[in-house]
Motif scaffolding. Sequence first.
Motif, PDB file in Angstrom:
ATOM      1  N   PHE A  59      12.501  -0.333  -2.491  1.00  0.00           N
ATOM      2  CA  PHE A  59      11.558  -0.131  -3.595  1.00  0.00           C
ATOM      3  C   PHE A  59      10.548   0.993  -3.451  1.00  0.00           C
ATOM      4  O   PHE A  59       9.874   1.307  -4.421  1.00  0.00           O
ATOM      5  CB  PHE A  59      10.770  -1.416  -3.912  1.00  0.00           C
ATOM      6  N   THR A  60      10.415   1.611  -2.278  1.00  0.00           N
ATOM      7  CA  THR A  60       9.361   2.615  -2.190  1.00  0.00           C
ATOM      8  C   THR A  60       9.626   3.758  -3.162  1.00  0.00           C
ATOM      9  O   THR A  60       8.784   4.075  -4.011  1.00  0.00           O
ATOM     10  CB  THR A  60       9.267   3.175  -0.769  1.00  0.00           C
ATOM     11  N   ALA A  61      10.822   4.346  -3.057  1.00  0.00           N
ATOM     12  CA  ALA A  61      11.125   5.505  -3.895  1.00  0.00           C
ATOM     13  C   ALA A  61      11.103   5.122  -5.367  1.00  0.00           C
ATOM     14  O   ALA A  61      10.585   5.863  -6.202  1.00  0.00           O
ATOM     15  CB  ALA A  61      12.477   6.077  -3.517  1.00  0.00           C
ATOM     16  N   GLU A  94       6.280   5.608 -11.553  1.00  0.00           N
ATOM     17  CA  GLU A  94       4.858   5.815 -11.829  1.00  0.00           C
ATOM     18  C   GLU A  94       4.690   6.699 -13.074  1.00  0.00           C
ATOM     19  O   GLU A  94       3.897   6.397 -13.957  1.00  0.00           O
ATOM     20  CB  GLU A  94       4.232   6.520 -10.621  1.00  0.00           C
ATOM     21  N   LEU A 151       9.452   2.815  -6.907  1.00  0.00           N
ATOM     22  CA  LEU A 151       8.108   2.588  -7.449  1.00  0.00           C
ATOM     23  C   LEU A 151       7.370   3.916  -7.657  1.00  0.00           C
ATOM     24  O   LEU A 151       6.649   4.075  -8.632  1.00  0.00           O
ATOM     25  CB  LEU A 151       7.314   1.663  -6.538  1.00  0.00           C
ATOM     26  N   TYR A 152       7.579   4.847  -6.728  1.00  0.00           N
ATOM     27  CA  TYR A 152       6.970   6.161  -6.951  1.00  0.00           C
ATOM     28  C   TYR A 152       7.594   6.823  -8.176  1.00  0.00           C
ATOM     29  O   TYR A 152       6.914   7.482  -8.953  1.00  0.00           O
ATOM     30  CB  TYR A 152       7.148   7.049  -5.713  1.00  0.00           C
ATOM     31  N   ARG A 174       0.834  -1.199   0.000  1.00  0.00           N
ATOM     32  CA  ARG A 174       0.000   0.000   0.000  1.00  0.00           C
ATOM     33  C   ARG A 174       0.867   1.246   0.000  1.00  0.00           C
ATOM     34  O   ARG A 174       0.546   2.241  -0.645  1.00  0.00           O
ATOM     35  CB  ARG A 174      -0.907   0.005   1.230  1.00  0.00           C
ATOM     36  N   MET A 175       1.971   1.188   0.747  1.00  0.00           N
ATOM     37  CA  MET A 175       2.831   2.362   0.818  1.00  0.00           C
ATOM     38  C   MET A 175       3.613   2.561  -0.476  1.00  0.00           C
ATOM     39  O   MET A 175       4.152   3.629  -0.717  1.00  0.00           O
ATOM     40  CB  MET A 175       3.806   2.216   1.979  1.00  0.00           C
ATOM     41  N   GLN A 176       3.706   1.524  -1.283  1.00  0.00           N
ATOM     42  CA  GLN A 176       4.500   1.622  -2.508  1.00  0.00           C
ATOM     43  C   GLN A 176       3.606   1.624  -3.737  1.00  0.00           C
ATOM     44  O   GLN A 176       4.008   1.114  -4.784  1.00  0.00           O
ATOM     45  CB  GLN A 176       5.473   0.442  -2.591  1.00  0.00           C
ATOM     46  N   VAL A 177       2.426   2.167  -3.630  1.00  0.00           N
ATOM     47  CA  VAL A 177       1.462   2.180  -4.724  1.00  0.00           C
ATOM     48  C   VAL A 177       1.336   0.845  -5.443  1.00  0.00           C
ATOM     49  O   VAL A 177       1.269   0.771  -6.664  1.00  0.00           O
ATOM     50  CB  VAL A 177       1.724   3.313  -5.750  1.00  0.00           C
TER      51      VAL A 177
END
Lengths: 335, 579
Positions: free
Chosen positions: B336-338, B344, B340-341, A37-40
């Motif tokens: 991976f958070t950054a 986008e 993946l954003y 969820r936090m990583q779209v």
Amino acid sequence: MDAGMIWEWIIKSIFLILFMTGGFAYVTLLERRVLARMQVRIGPNRVGKFGLLQPIADAVKLIFKEELIPAGADKLMFIVAPVITVIPALIITGVIPWGTSINLFGREIALSIANVNVGVLYIMAVTSISVYGITLAGWSSNNKYAMFGGLRSTAQMISYELALGLSLVGPILLAGSMNVMDIVQAQKTLPFALLQPAGFIVYFMATLAEINRAPFDMPEAEQELTAGYHTEYSSMKFALFFMAEYIKMIAVAMIGSTMFLGGFQGPFVDQLPWLGPVYLFGKVIVWLFVDIWIRATLPRIRYDKLMALGWKVMYPIALLNVFITGILVVLTTKR
Amino acid sequence: MTEATLINPLDTLVDQFPSGWVKKDERPGYSGFIVEREHLLEFARTMRDDFGFDYLSMVTASDYLAEGKFDVVYYAYKTIGGPALIFKVQVPREDAVVPSLVALYPGADFQEREVWDLMGIRFEGHPDLRRILMWEGFEGHPLRKDWKEPFYEEDVKPYKSRWPEGKPVNADDRNPFNDNVQYPTGFDPERWVPEAETLLYSGLQRTTHNEEFKTDELIVNMGPQHPSTHGVFRMVVSLQGEKIVDLKPVMGYLHRNHEKIAERNTFLQNMPFTDRLDYTTSMSNNFAYALAVEKLMGLQVPERADYIRVLMAELTRIMNHFFATGFLLNDLGVYFTASLYAIEERELILDIFEEISGSRMMCNYFRFGGVVRDVSDEVLKKIHNLVYDRIPRKLDQFDAYLTNNEILRTRCEGVGVLTADQAIALSTAGPILRASGVPYDVRRADPYSIYDRLEFDVITGNHGDIYDRYLVRVAEIKESIKIVKQLLRDIPSGPILAGKPAYQVRVPAGESYGRVEGPKGEMGFYIVSNGKPNPERYHVRAPTFINLTSLAPMSRGEKVADVVVILGAIDIVLGEVDR
């Protein structure tokens, strides 16, 4: 001591172990869903409703994978290492009270397994054992990445254990007891997190390092050391390491909630003792969520910076905290 | 030496040297100078020190089998801008030895190794002349014109055997073991121990051992299977504790001899083949190749096609820089958070590419003299929305969360530093060169297409560390947005292709070099044509391959964890490095 009491202990112990292993399975699911969820992303939602059967599918997959032991590995140590890591994680929460006591089948049942008078000492002692498992795993794999992971984790855990131990001295001083139950009872009006903010923060950061979670997940730093100490492990032996990490995550959340957030204390818990476990559970979930949130957000701190932070910042703060708390306790106590 | 000669030395260059040293290349279609092998070092030193050609961009060679000689080709530039200095050394095929320029231009290191590996020209004085792309036990040098691969059929495509009576046949199925598989004499695969491995390990720098406190260096192979090498790439690292003493990159695991295959293909068949080099920036690759061939053909590209080309190239740059910064964060351990954003927005750009070219990544969109399909107003509107709304918003988000992030700054500032002099000497290109403070951008230094009419700034950094590379990339996205806005405002209507679309183009004999400022650095194609439908020589100046030369100097003395980030900040794609 009658037979009923022995049965009570056995049932409670089995329940705890099952709870921790089951908890492990669902914490992995929670982590994957929350991270997604936090990583779209969406995350695992195909196996069962909301992906609730995903942990079972994972377990089946892991059991059926091939067990590999590298040719150059020290076989005995290689097999013993995961066991040494996972057992302390399982028994650590034995001293944590879940509530006062409830009446079940006409028996007064205490909601804790062992009400030891040196509970905090027990916690400290047991947590330290698991570092042996990790070190041995790294050394016995005969792999350079694994060895680096093992070395790093040894250094990291030893340096953070000091701050961790010192941060727990605050609650002990305030409650005047090492018994975990007494510490919880002492937080009836005010959780110690408010009286011990520095100790609480040090405890939180030190446990992140202790359980090798981001941003202190040095020993298994994926980008540098592939998987760190468990590079060579596969199948169930790998699952045991994985299990140890997540169970320890639950355990430190439980200990932290108990020592700083008032444990099972909450509104109406005296009238309805059943609420005790619910409150504790709620606090643990929030704690775990914060752990996962941090993993999704922060980059990894470099190893040397991590050691510097441990020795030069957290250790002095924890010492100072103990010193000030001690003076204040002496000054305010009525003789 | 007068001022005029210093500013524009190329016209009177021959007179500057004793007779016979330097000649003009008089062959039709060729340009540049031919330098005597004996005087190459002196010539290069004079050009570097006295005339300011401090940036050796490309080294390659081509094989003229009929004349019995090799041409070793050098392209040097001034970092202050201006045309290329092309100089060549001609050596006979039997005695293929050329003095190495590594001492003068350290950036020639990998390129000379590549020429030795693929063409078999020995560089005298090269410190570490090992094979770089092929494996150590390989027999022969595949880019030589007399080298035939297994299952060899014909020199050029389309192969006649594939169409016996108009029906396609796969030659491999018909005859799985042809007789032209070559092994070294006495080769036994069971007992073979690669010699170059010991060479590789013994070539690592060592520290002097401390007698009092006994320590040992540990050699760790990071890769080929490793999560942080962005593909199949290997770094042999010697460690003193956590500190890097020396590092040697090993590549070629994805080598497919792109250039040999491309020399078999016809000119147009190579257009989709260039997509496969750096598979994240296929539009830029197409652009450089189209420029190189158009130079040979003397084609004038219609106005609208030029606008579309630059539009696509800039969208590619935006996309690539998002990708690179996102995965830099991944290398820092953000799980991976950054990234993946960051990707986008890349998806939306890929949607645009899909709509206009039919493919998201392997676009194959450019043609000689234009582009293959027109861009509809609807797509232009989508791009408009992207550059006016979504991408600036995402950039602000990046800025807010990353630029002043405490951990990001402590881990990136002062790590992997490359000074301006080093960056130029090592022939780095793109954001790495500019982050070191060298304002060198092909779009400004040697404008192609319509870049001379566009308003944009060349972004430079001050410190040459990883943090500056990050800042340069983010700022370059802003500049690209600026360019795209101008293009959307001014795009004219009209034809999109010069002449008729053709499967077979006629390319006059000669050589040409087309280069663009790709997102990762200077992307160039060196083409030699002999008037036939297939290129005689086709060479790719792969920016990330050459940027990797700077990996070892940047990494020495840093920590293990930093190497991963340094590599991530170079932004390599192994499809292009290994070719």
